[in-house]
Design a protein around this motif. Sequence first.
Motif, PDB file in Angstrom:
ATOM      1  N   GLY A 153       0.776  -1.224   0.000  1.00  0.00           N
ATOM      2  CA  GLY A 153       0.000   0.000   0.000  1.00  0.00           C
ATOM      3  C   GLY A 153       0.812   1.281   0.000  1.00  0.00           C
ATOM      4  N   ALA A 154       2.123   1.214  -0.315  1.00  0.00           N
ATOM      5  CA  ALA A 154       2.947   2.414  -0.188  1.00  0.00           C
ATOM      6  C   ALA A 154       3.084   3.140  -1.517  1.00  0.00           C
ATOM      7  CB  ALA A 154       4.321   2.043   0.339  1.00  0.00           C
ATOM      8  N   LEU A 155       3.201   4.468  -1.445  1.00  0.00           N
ATOM      9  CA  LEU A 155       3.352   5.251  -2.671  1.00  0.00           C
ATOM     10  C   LEU A 155       4.819   5.396  -3.078  1.00  0.00           C
ATOM     11  CD1 LEU A 155       0.642   8.021  -2.389  1.00  0.00           C
ATOM     12  CD2 LEU A 155       0.487   5.658  -3.142  1.00  0.00           C
ATOM     13  N   LEU A 156       5.719   4.904  -2.245  1.00  0.00           N
ATOM     14  CA  LEU A 156       7.154   4.986  -2.545  1.00  0.00           C
ATOM     15  C   LEU A 156       7.771   3.712  -1.977  1.00  0.00           C
ATOM     16  CD1 LEU A 156       8.818   7.396  -3.752  1.00  0.00           C
ATOM     17  CD2 LEU A 156       9.383   8.014  -1.433  1.00  0.00           C
ATOM     18  N   GLU A 157       8.136   2.774  -2.848  1.00  0.00           N
ATOM     19  CA  GLU A 157       8.589   1.476  -2.328  1.00  0.00           C
ATOM     20  C   GLU A 157       9.982   1.583  -1.708  1.00  0.00           C
ATOM     21  OE1 GLU A 157      11.049  -0.684  -3.473  1.00  0.00           O
ATOM     22  OE2 GLU A 157      11.764   0.581  -5.103  1.00  0.00           O
ATOM     23  N   PHE A 187      12.342  -4.056   8.819  1.00  0.00           N
ATOM     24  CA  PHE A 187      11.868  -3.927   7.423  1.00  0.00           C
ATOM     25  C   PHE A 187      11.338  -2.519   7.246  1.00  0.00           C
ATOM     26  CE2 PHE A 187       8.391  -5.960   9.935  1.00  0.00           C
ATOM     27  CZ  PHE A 187       7.439  -4.962   9.853  1.00  0.00           C
ATOM     28  N   HIS A 188      11.060  -2.155   6.004  1.00  0.00           N
ATOM     29  CA  HIS A 188      10.380  -0.887   5.725  1.00  0.00           C
ATOM     30  C   HIS A 188       9.339  -1.177   4.659  1.00  0.00           C
ATOM     31  CE1 HIS A 188       9.452   3.223   4.828  1.00  0.00           C
ATOM     32  NE2 HIS A 188      10.363   3.696   5.649  1.00  0.00           N
ATOM     33  N   VAL A 189       8.076  -0.967   4.981  1.00  0.00           N
ATOM     34  CA  VAL A 189       6.990  -1.338   4.063  1.00  0.00           C
ATOM     35  C   VAL A 189       6.859  -0.378   2.882  1.00  0.00           C
ATOM     36  CG1 VAL A 189       5.623  -2.531   5.828  1.00  0.00           C
ATOM     37  CG2 VAL A 189       5.256  -0.065   5.400  1.00  0.00           C
ATOM     38  N   GLY A 190       7.643   0.707   2.873  1.00  0.00           N
ATOM     39  CA  GLY A 190       7.513   1.726   1.826  1.00  0.00           C
ATOM     40  C   GLY A 190       6.929   2.983   2.423  1.00  0.00           C
ATOM     41  N   SER A 191       7.238   4.128   1.829  1.00  0.00           N
ATOM     42  CA  SER A 191       6.831   5.395   2.436  1.00  0.00           C
ATOM     43  C   SER A 191       5.420   5.794   2.003  1.00  0.00           C
ATOM     44  CB  SER A 191       7.829   6.491   2.049  1.00  0.00           C
ATOM     45  OG  SER A 191       7.765   7.541   2.981  1.00  0.00           O
ATOM     46  N   GLN A 192       4.768   6.605   2.841  1.00  0.00           N
ATOM     47  CA  GLN A 192       3.366   7.001   2.608  1.00  0.00           C
ATOM     48  C   GLN A 192       2.545   5.730   2.346  1.00  0.00           C
ATOM     49  OE1 GLN A 192       2.113   9.871   3.269  1.00  0.00           O
ATOM     50  NE2 GLN A 192       0.197  10.050   2.213  1.00  0.00           N
ATOM     51  N   CYS A 193       2.595   4.829   3.303  1.00  0.00           N
ATOM     52  CA  CYS A 193       1.927   3.531   3.176  1.00  0.00           C
ATOM     53  C   CYS A 193       0.479   3.667   3.637  1.00  0.00           C
ATOM     54  CB  CYS A 193       2.647   2.479   4.011  1.00  0.00           C
ATOM     55  SG  CYS A 193       1.855   0.874   3.904  1.00  0.00           S
ATOM     56  N   GLY A 264       9.227   8.888   9.807  1.00  0.00           N
ATOM     57  CA  GLY A 264       9.867  10.134   9.391  1.00  0.00           C
ATOM     58  C   GLY A 264       8.782  11.107   8.976  1.00  0.00           C
ATOM     59  N   ARG A 265       8.213  10.840   7.801  1.00  0.00           N
ATOM     60  CA  ARG A 265       7.170  11.696   7.234  1.00  0.00           C
ATOM     61  C   ARG A 265       6.051  12.005   8.226  1.00  0.00           C
ATOM     62  NH1 ARG A 265       6.175  12.104   1.967  1.00  0.00           N
ATOM     63  NH2 ARG A 265       7.277  10.164   1.503  1.00  0.00           N
ATOM     64  N   ALA A 266       5.575  10.964   8.930  1.00  0.00           N
ATOM     65  CA  ALA A 266       4.404  11.132   9.795  1.00  0.00           C
ATOM     66  C   ALA A 266       4.649  12.137  10.921  1.00  0.00           C
ATOM     67  CB  ALA A 266       4.000   9.783  10.389  1.00  0.00           C
ATOM     68  N   LEU A 267       5.909  12.303  11.331  1.00  0.00           N
ATOM     69  CA  LEU A 267       6.176  13.194  12.457  1.00  0.00           C
ATOM     70  C   LEU A 267       6.346  14.657  12.030  1.00  0.00           C
ATOM     71  CD1 LEU A 267       8.546  11.138  14.801  1.00  0.00           C
ATOM     72  CD2 LEU A 267       6.056  11.227  14.721  1.00  0.00           C
ATOM     73  N   VAL A 268       6.799  14.891  10.813  1.00  0.00           N
ATOM     74  CA  VAL A 268       7.146  16.274  10.455  1.00  0.00           C
ATOM     75  C   VAL A 268       6.344  16.907   9.319  1.00  0.00           C
ATOM     76  CG1 VAL A 268       9.488  16.251  11.380  1.00  0.00           C
ATOM     77  CG2 VAL A 268       9.087  15.410   9.059  1.00  0.00           C
ATOM     78  N   ALA A 269       5.637  16.085   8.525  1.00  0.00           N
ATOM     79  CA  ALA A 269       5.011  16.635   7.312  1.00  0.00           C
ATOM     80  C   ALA A 269       4.065  17.798   7.617  1.00  0.00           C
ATOM     81  CB  ALA A 269       4.275  15.538   6.548  1.00  0.00           C
TER      82      ALA A 269
END
Length: 389
Positions: A153-157, A187-193, A264-269
Amino acid sequence: MNAPTRFDALPCFASSLKAIEGLKPPEPLYLVQPEKISSAAKQFLDGFPGDVLYAVKANPHPVALRQLWDAGIRHFDTASLGEIESVKTLLPEAICHFMAPVRLPGQAKAAFEQHGVTDFVVDSESELDKLLDETGKPTKLRVFVRLVTALGGALLEMSSKYGCRPEEASKLLARVAQAGAQPCLTFHVGSQCLSPFSYAQAIEIAQRTITLSGVEIAALDIGGGFPTAYAGQEPPPYHWYFDMIKEALNNLGRPDLKVMCEPGRALVAQGISLVTQVVMRRGDRLYLNDGIYGSFDEQRFISFDEDYPPSGITLDAKGKAKILSGEKRPFRAYGPTCDSADVLPRPVMLPDTIATGDFVMFDAMGAYTVSSRSSFNGYYPDGWALIGV
Ligand SMILES: *Cc1c(COP(=O)(O)O)cnc(C)c1O
């Protein structure tokens, strides 16, 4: 670059409109809303069942780091000696974790010996050898083996460059244990998941790896990827993610297992908006003072469908800032550099009255903007102000 490191060094305004009125910014201006950063941090600290590491690459600016520290974030996911040094210089008590699976020679040694870093990631035999060799004290280390996850479900793998499959990962885990270090998984599921289920799936892959290896892991780091609300996109609330993660963790049958996440994104966007100026309007083209080589770098890589919905703002005859109203139409928005590629990939929707000299404000610009801006062609967005403090 004289980056401001303290809030009290920044100009401060009651609202975005007041900031535009007061500064009439001829260069791009980042408007920081500290409360939004704190409230994002609080949601994770309260809701996530383990340690919350801030992924510094999302925004390494001192103002963001300081605000997260003040909000209670103590752990930092750093990927280079440079990031570790800038975190430790600003926040000497911060706990850094070196979460890049491929490190420059000598960086693990410096991180371990000079900064007390004991958490490292590997996804290959050779990096594990290098890590053990450079640090020389395996019993002090937690070594996280990085898994690949399914495209979901991520927009950036984030799994085509790093990570290994369960078979290989289980061998690495066994080698970590054999060396006397604490074996862990990440693991990292991808960003903006946008799908909480991606985390449950990845935890299942971790489970499979543990079973294959017969090794008891000491910690599981479920990475970043938590989305933020961009206009036109409404991700599920974070508690859905936390609930799904807790449920998947339950299935591991290890209530004592240490768990971490690395948002990352979720804390600062949400905490930063960006004010740009229309340097020139020509028909349906807007030439802005910031673009792809500045704050919009990530737009080249992330797969959004939505148009950009910024606010158009004008100063009236008395110098008062007003949001332009009226029906919106699409514009092409070009950045300031001479490169033809310096254009936003999707239409920018603004009222037809927008004119040269007006301002265009984009919200939710705190993640992967400041961190990846360049000074290409002599343009470097670096204006800062505080809102609402
Ligand atoms: C980039 C990155 C993160 C942060 O990802 P977000 O999608 O911004 O949450 C976390 N962990 C690792 C290893 C990363 O590379």
